[in-house]
Design a protein around this motif. Structure first.
Motif, PDB file in Angstrom:
ATOM      1  N   LYS A  26       0.864  -1.191   0.000  1.00 44.79           N
ATOM      2  CA  LYS A  26       0.000   0.000   0.000  1.00 44.79           C
ATOM      3  C   LYS A  26       0.894   1.233   0.000  1.00 44.79           C
ATOM      4  CE  LYS A  26      -0.440  -0.201   5.027  1.00 44.79           C
ATOM      5  NZ  LYS A  26       0.725  -1.016   5.174  1.00 44.79           N
ATOM      6  N   ALA A  27       0.285   2.402  -0.052  1.00 40.05           N
ATOM      7  CA  ALA A  27       1.038   3.661  -0.067  1.00 40.05           C
ATOM      8  C   ALA A  27       1.996   3.712   1.117  1.00 40.05           C
ATOM      9  CB  ALA A  27       0.076   4.845  -0.023  1.00 40.05           C
ATOM     10  N   GLY A  28       3.247   4.084   0.846  1.00 37.99           N
ATOM     11  CA  GLY A  28       4.262   4.185   1.898  1.00 37.99           C
ATOM     12  C   GLY A  28       5.112   2.947   2.044  1.00 37.99           C
ATOM     13  N   ASP A  29       4.672   1.800   1.505  1.00 37.29           N
ATOM     14  CA  ASP A  29       5.487   0.581   1.562  1.00 37.29           C
ATOM     15  C   ASP A  29       6.651   0.704   0.588  1.00 37.29           C
ATOM     16  OD1 ASP A  29       3.759  -0.475   3.420  1.00 37.29           O
ATOM     17  OD2 ASP A  29       2.749  -1.824   2.026  1.00 37.29           O
ATOM     18  N   SER A  30       7.668  -0.120   0.778  1.00 36.31           N
ATOM     19  CA  SER A  30       8.845  -0.106  -0.091  1.00 36.31           C
ATOM     20  C   SER A  30       8.877  -1.349  -0.963  1.00 36.31           C
ATOM     21  CB  SER A  30      10.127  -0.047   0.747  1.00 36.31           C
ATOM     22  OG  SER A  30      10.194   1.165   1.448  1.00 36.31           O
ATOM     23  N   LEU A  31       9.430  -1.178  -2.162  1.00 43.30           N
ATOM     24  CA  LEU A  31       9.613  -2.282  -3.090  1.00 43.30           C
ATOM     25  C   LEU A  31      11.099  -2.472  -3.362  1.00 43.30           C
ATOM     26  CD1 LEU A  31       6.861  -1.414  -5.713  1.00 43.30           C
ATOM     27  CD2 LEU A  31       6.718  -3.102  -3.886  1.00 43.30           C
ATOM     28  N   ILE A  32      11.492  -3.683  -3.641  1.00 43.01           N
ATOM     29  CA  ILE A  32      12.864  -4.003  -4.012  1.00 43.01           C
ATOM     30  C   ILE A  32      12.861  -4.403  -5.483  1.00 43.01           C
ATOM     31  CG2 ILE A  32      14.796  -5.597  -3.652  1.00 43.01           C
ATOM     32  CD1 ILE A  32      13.821  -5.818  -0.721  1.00 43.01           C
ATOM     33  N   TRP A  33      13.719  -3.768  -6.263  1.00 42.67           N
ATOM     34  CA  TRP A  33      13.855  -4.056  -7.686  1.00 42.67           C
ATOM     35  C   TRP A  33      15.143  -4.823  -7.877  1.00 42.67           C
ATOM     36  CZ3 TRP A  33      10.216  -2.001 -11.189  1.00 42.67           C
ATOM     37  CH2 TRP A  33       9.287  -1.137 -10.620  1.00 42.67           C
TER      38      TRP A  33
END
Length: 76
Positions: A26-33
């Protein structure tokens, strides 16, 4: 699952709703690419570290934190 999104002139993109739902973000969470050698990219949800666990683990490793250890392994 396949989803498409455009990149803005500032390098931003919107994560498609189907992907957000599948990742549970959700908004504010972080993703790893993660970029693989074959130029494919994997995206996953970043999970917060369990600080209490890490601090407990650190206390069990005190025997390896002497100045002699620092001197011996500094160049590794």
């Amino acid at each position: 699952m396949t989803a498409t999104a455009k990149i803005t002139s500032q390098g931003q993109t919107t994560v498609p709703a189907s992907v957000r739902k599948a990742l549970g973000v959700k908004a504010g969470d972080s993703l790893i690419w993660e970029l693989d050698a074959d130029q494919t990219v994997r995206v996953r949800r970043a999970v917060a570290l369990d600080v209490d666990y890490l601090e407990g683990l650190e206390k069990t490793l005190q025997e390896w934190s002497s100045q002699a250890d620092e001197d011996a392994y500094r160049e590794l």
